[in-house]
Structure formats: structure tokens, C-alpha cells
Scaffold this active site. Structure first.
Site, PDB file in Angstrom:
ATOM      1  N   GLU A 181      52.142 -54.060 -98.089  1.00  0.00           N
ATOM      2  CA  GLU A 181      52.685 -53.995 -96.734  1.00  0.00           C
ATOM      3  C   GLU A 181      53.546 -55.236 -96.498  1.00  0.00           C
ATOM      4  OE1 GLU A 181      50.051 -52.434 -93.881  1.00  0.00           O
ATOM      5  OE2 GLU A 181      51.073 -53.310 -92.161  1.00  0.00           O
ATOM      6  N   ARG A 182      54.776 -54.990 -96.073  1.00  0.00           N
ATOM      7  CA  ARG A 182      55.741 -56.076 -95.844  1.00  0.00           C
ATOM      8  C   ARG A 182      55.983 -56.898 -97.107  1.00  0.00           C
ATOM      9  NH1 ARG A 182      57.242 -53.084 -91.794  1.00  0.00           N
ATOM     10  NH2 ARG A 182      55.632 -52.860 -90.231  1.00  0.00           N
ATOM     11  N   GLU A 305      46.221 -52.928 -83.298  1.00  0.00           N
ATOM     12  CA  GLU A 305      47.110 -51.927 -83.906  1.00  0.00           C
ATOM     13  C   GLU A 305      46.325 -50.782 -84.531  1.00  0.00           C
ATOM     14  OE1 GLU A 305      49.632 -54.351 -86.509  1.00  0.00           O
ATOM     15  OE2 GLU A 305      51.039 -54.585 -84.844  1.00  0.00           O
ATOM     16  N   ARG A 338      40.794 -62.451 -87.040  1.00  0.00           N
ATOM     17  CA  ARG A 338      42.186 -62.610 -86.582  1.00  0.00           C
ATOM     18  C   ARG A 338      42.312 -62.474 -85.069  1.00  0.00           C
ATOM     19  NH1 ARG A 338      46.169 -59.151 -88.702  1.00  0.00           N
ATOM     20  NH2 ARG A 338      47.678 -60.708 -89.291  1.00  0.00           N
ATOM     21  N   ARG A 350      52.539 -58.759 -73.671  1.00  0.00           N
ATOM     22  CA  ARG A 350      51.931 -58.845 -75.001  1.00  0.00           C
ATOM     23  C   ARG A 350      51.714 -60.293 -75.432  1.00  0.00           C
ATOM     24  NH1 ARG A 350      54.370 -56.512 -80.720  1.00  0.00           N
ATOM     25  NH2 ARG A 350      53.086 -57.878 -82.021  1.00  0.00           N
ATOM     26  N   ASP A 379      54.662 -62.290 -82.918  1.00  0.00           N
ATOM     27  CA  ASP A 379      54.466 -61.763 -84.266  1.00  0.00           C
ATOM     28  C   ASP A 379      55.467 -62.299 -85.284  1.00  0.00           C
ATOM     29  OD1 ASP A 379      53.619 -60.324 -86.383  1.00  0.00           O
ATOM     30  OD2 ASP A 379      54.119 -58.358 -85.591  1.00  0.00           O
ATOM     31  N   GLU A 407      59.251 -60.744 -93.439  1.00  0.00           N
ATOM     32  CA  GLU A 407      59.327 -59.461 -92.729  1.00  0.00           C
ATOM     33  C   GLU A 407      60.407 -59.473 -91.651  1.00  0.00           C
ATOM     34  OE1 GLU A 407      55.643 -58.409 -90.807  1.00  0.00           O
ATOM     35  OE2 GLU A 407      56.504 -56.642 -89.862  1.00  0.00           O
ATOM     36  N   HIS A 540      62.067 -59.967 -81.450  1.00  0.00           N
ATOM     37  CA  HIS A 540      61.617 -58.596 -81.629  1.00  0.00           C
ATOM     38  C   HIS A 540      62.726 -57.578 -81.349  1.00  0.00           C
ATOM     39  CE1 HIS A 540      58.708 -55.322 -81.817  1.00  0.00           C
ATOM     40  NE2 HIS A 540      57.789 -56.189 -82.158  1.00  0.00           N
TER      41      HIS A 540
HETATM   42  C1  BDP Z   1      53.007 -57.132 -88.193  1.00  0.00           C
HETATM   43  C2  BDP Z   1      53.334 -56.253 -89.356  1.00  0.00           C
HETATM   44  C3  BDP Z   1      52.241 -55.314 -89.707  1.00  0.00           C
HETATM   45  C4  BDP Z   1      50.932 -56.082 -89.850  1.00  0.00           C
HETATM   46  C5  BDP Z   1      50.667 -56.863 -88.592  1.00  0.00           C
HETATM   47  C6  BDP Z   1      49.455 -57.769 -88.716  1.00  0.00           C
HETATM   48  O1  BDP Z   1      54.506 -55.529 -89.066  1.00  0.00           O
HETATM   49  O2  BDP Z   1      52.586 -54.655 -90.905  1.00  0.00           O
HETATM   50  O3  BDP Z   1      49.877 -55.219 -90.121  1.00  0.00           O
HETATM   51  O4  BDP Z   1      51.748 -57.715 -88.328  1.00  0.00           O
HETATM   52  O5  BDP Z   1      49.636 -58.956 -88.865  1.00  0.00           O
HETATM   53  O6  BDP Z   1      53.930 -58.164 -88.171  1.00  0.00           O
HETATM   54  O7  BDP Z   1      48.326 -57.296 -88.664  1.00  0.00           O
END
Ligand code: BDP
Length: 719
Positions: A181-182, A305, A338, A350, A379, A407, A540
Site C-alpha cells: 500500500e502506497r 478508515e 495509532r 478532520r 495526513d 504518497e 489534500h
Molecule cells: C493514508 C493512506 C492510506 C493509509 C492511511 C493510514 O492513503 O493508504 O492506510 O494513510 O495511515 O495516507 O492508515
């Protein structure tokens, strides 16, 4: 392949041949030094005195030293039993009587620190690399090799070094199917299918590279975790990796899916207060520890998420974290919980949600829990102010999470050196010291090294940019971000500049005519990306899901905070997110002096202007331009800087082998094109929204807005 070209050297035109390199060796290249340095160092290191019956860690230190010296000096010093003139002595007082005899002041070095010093023995001057533990010796060995790689005089050696932060970890967002992922550097290094039977030699090189910069732990799997990682089958595979990493001081950690007791444990709940659930996690921890005796612990993304978590059962984050902490306690393991949470049902800004969620829980976490907080409140954007939880949680261990993979900063191709971003975060003043004033050292670094609040557990994590690409990180310059993360994790006071220069010397050449311009390019690169992507505190604005390229117009996604329009709030009158007391009040999450500074449009740093304020397009800026003209100016500045970077690189061709030169040059062309795309699409959009004409002299976007809006990127990288 050899690239030969003519170069002006010592006023003679001679052919210079540089062997093509694919970047696999990272900064541990150990290429022959210039003749003068070779002879100086050969004099200084004539023999090696390493304890005979060493541990695997000491053997790794000796092996690295031999590999390094052979490469750099073209000769391996003789092994000796006794120190004489020109000896290099390695070890701990326990493993080496000679080192014990020297009675060095090792106590302050702790478990991982080391000392490198010139000493006089009965038989002449020697150099000693000593530590309290074998891993300290290995770290000292890498430091010693770095001195040689960077051509440092050894005459008055007296180095004492110990890490400021305990847990210095990589977080791999790697999935069990080897997708990352990323990730923009190929597949996951972990060949789960062939593990545990086949151990790719690359695992050892991964460990060497990390040990060379002091990284001491790795979370193997994605925070969006599969419960399968916790099954016996996968524990055996993780254990095989742990065995490879152990001599290099690297512990293995796993991301834990909160609902694992249901998914793989046969329970019908994952409620953290349910005795059967607690018992399941205890048994799981015991099983992991039986396979991996030095298992580091769990990383958890919960109720964020769409991930499961304690709130699914009406419990708090503290309830969830403490349950796992209890399971790990007998083995000394840690839970990294986290703080990256925002809920798709919460209407609050947010940027405020993590603080609102966790601040009331300060002091309610077990002492082997560490809250893992991203550097900024949204983020990993190109620039964010520091996260307001830093300085606000005196009774809860807090660690910093940085993103090494780019990312939001151009994926694999853009040359963006993150050392300056990391430095900016670590140096940010929380103004949360006991005096309540700014300028008294209460910086983010002093929060996470534990000194500000007296944390017992400290840590820092970097989301890895590593994959199966031959150069590990997708581009040569991305290696510098891995390197900078490790060096700053060991010592957050190092400067981004010194790290860049050091990395350039080790990765390319020590020639000043190369290092100075290349370092300048690296140091300006992050500001350039901010300028061409999200200037003046915007954030963003990238494409949905894949996060590739600009899409400030997106406004149709189900949740408000998924849409870029939520973040820039541009309309005919103005632009920016009002987080002052009149807006969402997010400024109040910072210490009072900072809340005042950020909340005042005349005092807030321009870099954060639109992060905290919604302002009219004609708002006067320090430059004398109005806000609209300044915005366009910043976009142009970013594009121009990338052009300059490409030109600088073109001028450095004679210092770099053909393969690495070519890759970097082509990537800079991609960056040039994409920087311009960001600039043009963003300006076309903001012009349409504001109804303003382009400022005088500004270049017309290459294409109409509709053309940018129509771009689609199915199967985007890393998504
Ligand atoms: C975001 C990413 C996503 C991650 C998320 C995270 O787009 O893929 O799962 O952070 O940190 O930036 O959990």
C-alpha cells in the site's frame, strides 16, 4: 557496463570510466578511495583485533569491516590477537580483555551506544570501537566505515554516540500478497509464499542497511492488517525473518487486526473487556513469543478508515490498547496504538478529531503503550503544521510517525528530499514546556525523545519506501529519505543538510564540485514540491484514491472530508480553511501562545496561512502581491525550481555513472512535466472558481480546465 567520458582532472584531459551501478548497494558501496586517503587509512588500520569467539552480531561487525576495508582500501588488514601500532580493536569489556584493560568510560553509552577513540597501548597507537553490547559494536563499526567513506581525518578520533530514541522503526505497509500500500518501489520484499524455507539473501542486505543507520525494528505488515498474519503459519514465516534480522539488532513487530479473535480465533466478539477475548490475545502473544523470543510487539490501526476497533463494542481506545499491552507485558513488548483516527460519521473538522479523541484519555494508557502520532493533523501532506497532540499528552508515551514513501510528494519519480520535512517537524516548538512560553526547547524532538514529559518508552516510525526494485526505493534519491529517517531517529539534532551531504558522499562521490550543487538541489526540493502542489498551507488536493496528480475540483464523494473542496474552501470571495476561533477553533488545540500566533492572520507563518485562515483573494501578502497573485507566484516558483534541478543534474553527468545518471535525469523530466501539470491544473481551477484573471505576466495553463478534470488513472501505483 562502463560509461567513459573525458573529464578535466588536474589540468589533464583524461578518460574517466565509471562502472554502471543500479543502486542496489545503497550508501554501503565501499568503492576504492583516492590514493592519498587509501594510504592514510591503511596506515591507521594495519591489523584487526576482534574477539575470536564472537556472537553473530560481532561476526557481522567483523564481516562488514572486512568488506568495507577491502572495498575502500583495496586491502584487508591482518587479523591480530594483540593490539599494536595501527590496530583496530573491536568489542565489549566482556568479550575482550584488551578493551576491559583500557577502562573506557562506557557506562553512559547505554545498551546501544558506542565509542570510537584513538588510544595509546604499550605497543603503539590504536583505534578502539567499544560498547557495552555487541550491537553497540556493530553500530560503531558502521560509523567507523562512514568516517572512511566520507574521508574524515582519524587523528583525534573521540566519538561518543548513543541513540536518543528507543524504538526506531520502519513500518511496512506490505500485504501478504506482496502488494505494498502506497509503495512505489516494486513488490514487498517479504516473499511470504517461500518463507520460512527460502531466505532471500536480500533480507540480510536489508538488515545491514538498517543497522548502518541505527534502525532497530520493523513492522512487517500493513496497518490495514489481515488477521492471517497472526496465524501459526505466518508466525513461522515472520520468525524466519526475525532470525535473519536478529544479529543486526532488528526486532520484528506485527500489525494486529483488532477483530482477529473473531476472524481467526473462532470467537463471536473482539470486545476488549470480554475475558475470552483477553485470554485469546494472551495465548496469541505467548505463541508469538515462543517462535520469536525478542518479538517487539503490535502496531494497531483501530476505528480508523473502516478498520475494526474497541469502539465497535462501545469501548475506548485505551481499553483496546491496554488489553493488548497486558498480553505483551510478560515479554516486555510494546503496543503502538495509532492516533490516526477520523470517523466518517463525525462532522468535526478532520484536523481536530485525533486530539478530541485522545486528549481526554491522557494518562489512561498502560505504560507499555505508545501512541503513534503522524507528524501533522491530517495526513502526511507536503506541508502541515505539527500535530497538536505533541506537547498535549504529558502522561501518555507518544511516538512520531513519518512517511518515507512519497504518497503525497510525487511517488517514486519526484526528487523530493524529506530530510528537511523531518527536520521541520522535529524542530517545531510546541511551546508546551513548564514555563508555557515558546523558545524554551519544548520542540517535538524533546517530546518524542521523552525528555519533555519523562516518557518511559520512546519511539519514532517511518512508513517504509522499500520494495523489490533493484535500487530498493524506486529512485536513487529516494534512498536518501530512508537514510535521513534512520540518522534522525538516532539523533534528531542532526541537520538535514549534513545528512544530505553525508549521503551524497557515500552514494556518489566526495567531490565538492558534485556534493555542493547536489546538496543544494536536495535541500530546496521539498519546498519546490510544496510550491507546485499545495502552496501557502493548502493541503489534500490530490486525485481520489490513487493520490496521483491534482484534483482540487473533486466535490462529489460521499463524505465531506474525502473531497479536496473541503480542504481549500475556495469560492468567488476567497480561499482557505478557517480554523480560528471564528471557524472550527482547531487553533485552540495548540498551546496558548501558538494558538494566538496561528489564529492571527498577520502573525501566522505564510507557510500555514491557508491551513488556518480563509482569506479574500485580494488579501495583501508580505511580498506586496495580493493572495491570488502570490498563489500563482508560488506555483511558478515550484515549477522553476524543478527546471533548475534538472539543469543542475545535467551539469553533474561527469561525476555519476551512466545508469544512475540516466535514471535520475529521466525522472527529473517526469517531475518537470508533472510539476507543470499541478501548476496549470490548479491555477486553471482556482481561476475559474474565483473568476479572477491571471495576474499580469503569468503564463496561461497549457490546457483548458476540462482537459485536466477529464484525466483518469485506473490502476494507479501503490493504490
Ligand atoms: C493514508 C493512506 C492510506 C493509509 C492511511 C493510514 O492513503 O493508504 O492506510 O494513510 O495511515 O495516507 O492508515
Amino acid at each position: 557496463m562502463r560509461a567513459c567520458r573525458t573529464a578535466l582532472l588536474l589540468a589533464l584531459v583524461i578518460p574517466q570510466c565509471l562502472r554502471a551501478e543500479d543502486g542496489y548497494e545503497l550508501w554501503l558501496r565501499y568503492r576504492p578511495l583516492e590514493a592519498e586517503w587509501r594510504s592514510t587509512y591503511r596506515e591507521a588500520v594495519r591489523s584487526l583485533v576482534v574477539p575470536q569467539s564472537g556472537s553473530p552480531t560481532l561476526r557481522a561487525a567483523r564481516g562488514e569491516l572486512l568488506r568495507g576495508l577491502e572495498g575502500l582500501l583495496g586491502a584487508v588488514p591482518a587479523s591480530a590477537r594483540e593490539a599494536g601500532e595501527g590496530a583496530l580493536l573491536l568489542g565489549t569489556p566482556e568479550t575482550s580483555a584488551r578493551i576491559a584493560d583500557l577502562k573506557l568510560p562506557l557506562k553512559p553509552l547505554g545498551e546501544e551506544g558506542y565509542l570510537i577513540r584513538r588510544v595509546d597501548t604499550d605497543r603503539g597507537a590504536a583505534i578502539v570501537i567499544a560498547a557495552n553490547s555487541d550491537i553497540g559494536v556493530l553500530y560503531g563499526t558502521f560509523h567507523f566505515l562512514r568516517l572512511l567513506q566520507t574521508r574524515t581525518a582519524l587523528a583525534n578520533l573521540d566519538i561518543v554516540s548513543r541513540p536518543r530514541i528507543q524504538l526506531r522503526l520502519l513500518n511496512h505497509w506490505d500485504n501478504l500478497d506482496r502488494s505494498v500500500e502506497r509503495g512505489y518501489a516494486g513488490q514487498s520484499l517479504w516473499d511470504w509464499w517461500r518463507l520460512p524455507d527460502y531466505l532471500d539473501p536480500r533480507y540480510t542486505d536489508y538488515a545491514r542497511a538498517n543497522a548502518s543507520i541505527g534502525i532497530n525494528g520493523t513492522v512487517l505488515n500493513n496497518v490495514n492488517a489481515s488477521a492471517d498474519s497472526l496465524t501459526s503459519r505466518y508466525i513461522a514465516k515472520a520468525a524466519a525473518l526475525a532470525d535473519v534480522f536478529r544479529p543486526y539488532g532488528i526486532r520484528v513487530y506485527l500489525s494486529a487486526r483488532f477483530s482477529a479473535p473473531v476472524e481467526i480465533g473462532g470467537l463471536d466478539t473482539a470486545d476488549p473487556l470480554e475475558p475470552a477475548v483477553r485470554a485469546w490475545w494472551k495465548a496469541k502473544a505467548a505463541e508469538i513469543h515462543a517462535a520469536i523470543p525478542d518479538f517487539g510487539g503490535f502496531l494497531v490501526k483501530a476505528n480508523s478508515e473502516g478498520q475494526p476497533g474497541p469502539q465497535d463494542y462501545g469501548r475506548s481506545h485505551a481499553d483496546g490498547a491496554n488489553m493488548l499491552a497486558e498480553a505483551l507485558r510478560p515479554y516486555g513488548g510494546a503496543v503502538m496504538w495509532r492516533a490516526f483516527v477520523y470517523s466518517d460519521t463525525n462532522p468535526e473538522d478532520r484536523a481536530k478529531q485525533a486530539y478530541s479523541e485522545f486528549k481526554p484519555l491522557d494518562g489512561r494508557f498502560a505504560d507499555n503503550v505508545i501512541l503513534q502520532v503522524k507528524n501533522g493533523p491530517i495526513d502526511f501532506q507536503p506541508r502541515e503544521p505539527f500535530h497538536p497532540l505533541f506537547g498535549a499528552m504529558p502522561a501518555t508515551n507518544l511516538m512520531l510517525e513519518l512517511q518515507i514513501t512519497k504518497e503525497y510528494l510525487g511517488f517514486d519519480t519526484h526528487l523530493v528530499y524529506l530530510g528537511t520535512l523531518f527536520e521541520e517537524v522535529l524542530d517545531a516548538d510546541t511551546c508546551a514546556g513548564s514555563s508555557g512560553r515558546c523558545g524554551e526547547g519544548a520542540v517535538v524532538a524533546s517530546v518524542i525523545d521523552g525528555s519533555l514529559h519523562g516518557y518511559r518508552r520512546t519511539g519514532i516510525a517511518g512508513v517504509a519506501n522499500i520494495g523489490t526494485d533493484r535500487d530498493w526505493s524506486g529512485s536513487i534519491f529516494n534512498q536518501a529519505n530512508w537514510y535521513a529517517f534512520g540518522r534522525l531517529a538516532w539523533n534528531p539534532d542532526l541537520s538535514a543538510r549534513s545528512i544530505a551531504e553525508e549521503w551524497l558522499r557515500m552514494t556518489f562521490t566526495a567531490n565538492k564540485r558534485f556534493v555542493a550543487p547536489a546538496a543544494g538541489m536536495m535541500l530546496r526540493s521539498r519546498q519546490a514540491a510544496v510550491d507546485y502542489m499545495t502552496p501557502l498551507g493548502l493541503a489534500h488536493l490530490m486525485g481520489t484514491d490513487h493520490h496521483y496528480g491534482p484534483a482540487p475540483w473533486v466535490d462529489h464523494l460521499a463524505r465531506p472530508e474525502w473531497n479536496p473542496v473541503y480542504y481549500h474552501r475556495a469560492d468567488r470571495e476567497g480561499i482557505g480553511f478557517d480554523r480560528t476561533a471564528e471557524g472550527t477553533g482547531a487553533v485552540s488545540q495548540y498551546a496558548p501562545p501558538l494558538a494566538r500566533r496561528f489564529g492571527n492572520r498577520n502573525a501566522v507563518p505564510e507557510d500555514y496561512l491557508l491551513w488556518f485562515h480563509h482569506l479574500p483573494w485580494d488579501y495583501p501578502m508580505a511580498s506586496g502581491r495580493d493572495l491570488w497573485a502570490e498563489l500563482v507566484h508560488r506555483y511558478d516558483r515550484g515549477v522553476a525550481e524543478v527546471r533548475a534541478m534538472a539543469e543542475t543534474w545535467a551539469g553533474l553527468e561527469s561525476f555519476v555513472d551512466a545508469e544512475r545518471f540516466y535514471k535520475t535525469a529521466r525522472f527529473l523530466e517526469i517531475q518537470k512535466r508533472e510539476a507543470r501539470w499541478w501548476r496549470d491544473a490548479s491555477i486553471a481551477y482556482f481561476r475559474a472558481v474565483s473568476g479572477r484573471p491571471l495576474p499580469a505576466g503569468a503564463r496561461e495553463p497549457a490546457r483548458p480546465l476540462e482537459a485536466y478534470r477529464a484525466l483518469q488513472f485506473p490502476r494507479g501505483a501503490g493504490n
